[in-house]
Design a protein around this motif. Structure first.
Motif, PDB file in Angstrom:
ATOM      1  N   ALA A 202       0.886  -1.173   0.000  1.00 24.54           N
ATOM      2  CA  ALA A 202       0.000   0.000   0.000  1.00 24.54           C
ATOM      3  C   ALA A 202       0.915   1.211   0.000  1.00 24.54           C
ATOM      4  CB  ALA A 202      -0.899   0.002   1.221  1.00 24.54           C
ATOM      5  N   TYR A 215       2.254   0.015   3.751  1.00 22.85           N
ATOM      6  CA  TYR A 215       2.309  -1.431   4.050  1.00 22.85           C
ATOM      7  C   TYR A 215       3.106  -2.126   2.971  1.00 22.85           C
ATOM      8  CZ  TYR A 215       0.522  -6.247   4.449  1.00 22.85           C
ATOM      9  OH  TYR A 215       0.400  -7.608   4.560  1.00 22.85           O
ATOM     10  N   GLN A 226      -3.893  -8.127   7.088  1.00 24.33           N
ATOM     11  CA  GLN A 226      -3.513  -6.861   7.708  1.00 24.33           C
ATOM     12  C   GLN A 226      -4.503  -5.773   7.320  1.00 24.33           C
ATOM     13  OE1 GLN A 226      -0.626  -6.348   9.673  1.00 24.33           O
ATOM     14  NE2 GLN A 226      -1.583  -4.384  10.066  1.00 24.33           N
ATOM     15  N   VAL A 227      -4.772  -4.851   8.238  1.00 26.03           N
ATOM     16  CA  VAL A 227      -5.616  -3.698   7.911  1.00 26.03           C
ATOM     17  C   VAL A 227      -4.735  -2.455   7.898  1.00 26.03           C
ATOM     18  CG1 VAL A 227      -7.630  -2.324   8.568  1.00 26.03           C
ATOM     19  CG2 VAL A 227      -7.589  -4.759   9.052  1.00 26.03           C
ATOM     20  N   VAL A 228      -4.848  -1.668   6.829  1.00 23.14           N
ATOM     21  CA  VAL A 228      -4.078  -0.427   6.731  1.00 23.14           C
ATOM     22  C   VAL A 228      -5.031   0.727   6.399  1.00 23.14           C
ATOM     23  CG1 VAL A 228      -2.013  -1.642   5.961  1.00 23.14           C
ATOM     24  CG2 VAL A 228      -3.552  -0.678   4.268  1.00 23.14           C
ATOM     25  N   SER A 229      -4.616   1.946   6.736  1.00 25.17           N
ATOM     26  CA  SER A 229      -5.453   3.131   6.474  1.00 25.17           C
ATOM     27  C   SER A 229      -4.820   3.998   5.400  1.00 25.17           C
ATOM     28  CB  SER A 229      -5.613   3.954   7.760  1.00 25.17           C
ATOM     29  OG  SER A 229      -6.314   3.204   8.720  1.00 25.17           O
ATOM     30  N   LEU A 230      -5.620   4.321   4.403  1.00 26.75           N
ATOM     31  CA  LEU A 230      -5.144   5.189   3.326  1.00 26.75           C
ATOM     32  C   LEU A 230      -5.789   6.566   3.470  1.00 26.75           C
ATOM     33  CD1 LEU A 230      -5.634   2.765   0.293  1.00 26.75           C
ATOM     34  CD2 LEU A 230      -3.555   3.135   1.595  1.00 26.75           C
TER      35      LEU A 230
END
Lengths: 265, 53
Positions: A202, A215, A226-230
């Protein structure tokens, strides 16, 4: 047994994600991950976790042995609401440019089986932009379509996020391309590669180099979730005002928009 | 929240980086193709054809 094992793997991933305090808005699975007969299970998982799911489907053999490579976008009816979803709707998008390995595969099948109708690829020539409402606009691509420069000419100025699902062994090239596209299209880039080859990414066009890779999961034959924030609203502001982008302590948050960048949303 | 489009601060993306298994994807590992496996998959595809999109 194989099917059950595969399904168990997705379920494990969804369980991990749903256990997080902040559930993902969108779940992405790699290219060629889900067998066509498991779409119904994917819909159930989407309803339970209340997230949009973008997943690559197995090859589909159409009339005349034309083979398509598609992905499904499953949207639960109460997406972004706190209420539990009770039904889902699906849209499909396909691959336009098949990789040399895929074309080679069809050739080998034709040589081996000599079918009446030769196996050949069925490209999908449509480029989709998904309007995700409060999360901005999303462009999508399957694997080798990520190298299709015309796609990005279309997407430039129209999207906030670019989501690519892939089954790709040339992981470094995809990483460099992710950085290039993030700068040229001025959007976040998400690549979900198969765990067989690894290197899901990411990437966001932040000014600070350490922030850009949100990420990256390297290493082959690894399962991971996995959780990622954009960023959405700050990037939208930077896209709308390329000459006076949002800043933090006097420093611009994002890299400059590419020359001639015009927002078309 | 942005008043212009009512945009959210962040979009949360969940990755499920599964290890694709050639039990039901034809093409892995590329470019080597195990024809025996292919026969098995093709038969399975035929059975499931009615379920295809």
């Amino acid at each position: 047994m194989g099917e059950d094992k595969g399904l168990a793997r997705y379920k494990k991933g969804f369980c991990n994600l749903s256990g997080d305090r902040e559930k993902p808005h969108i779940v992405v699975l790699p290219e060629l991950t889900v067998s066509n007969c498991y779409i119904k299970h994917l819909k159930e998982l989407s309803k339970v976790i209340n997230s949009v799911v973008i997943a690559g489907l197995d090859f589909q053999v159409n009339a005349g042995n034309k083979v398509s490579n598609k992905a499904v976008v499953v949207i639960p009816n109460n997406w972004t609401n706190t209420q539990r979803s009770t039904r889902t709707s699906c849209i499909y998008f396909g691959k336009t440019h098949f990789s040399n390995e895929e074309l080679e595969l069809f050739k080998k099948l034709n040589t081996h089986y000599k079918p009446k109708d030769k196996y050949s690829h069925l490209p999908d020539h449509v480029n989709y932009i998904i309007d995700a409402g409060p999360f901005g606009n999303i462009g999508v691509a399957i694997c080798s379509d990520f190298f299709d420069i015309e796609r990005f000419v279309i997407y430039k100025g129209k999207i906030h996020h670019m989501i690519v699902i892939s089954n790709n062994m040339d992981t470094n090239s995809y990483y460099f391309l992710a950085e290039a596209i993030a700068r040229l299209v001025f959007c976040n880039v998400v690549i979900c590669n198969t765990g067989y080859y690894g290197d899901s990414i990411a990437f966001s066009p932040y000014r600070e180099p350490f922030k850009r890779i949100i990420y990256r999961h390297q290493g082959q034959q690894l399962f991971s979730s996995q959780v990622v924030s954009l960023p959405v609203v700050s990037l939208d502001e930077a896209q709308r005002n390329p000459t006076s982008p949002p800043s933090d302590n006097g420093k611009s948050i994002f890299k400059s928009a590419p020359p001639g960048y015009i927002r078309h949303i | 929240m942005n008043t212009y489009r009512g945009l959210e601060e962040y979009l949360r993306i969940g990755f499920v980086q599964s290890v694709v298994d050639c039990e039901y994807a034809w093409c892995k590992p590329r470019p080597t193709i195990n024809m025996k496996k292919w026969v098995k998959i093709k038969a399975w595809q035929d059975i499931k054809k009615d379920f295809a999109i």
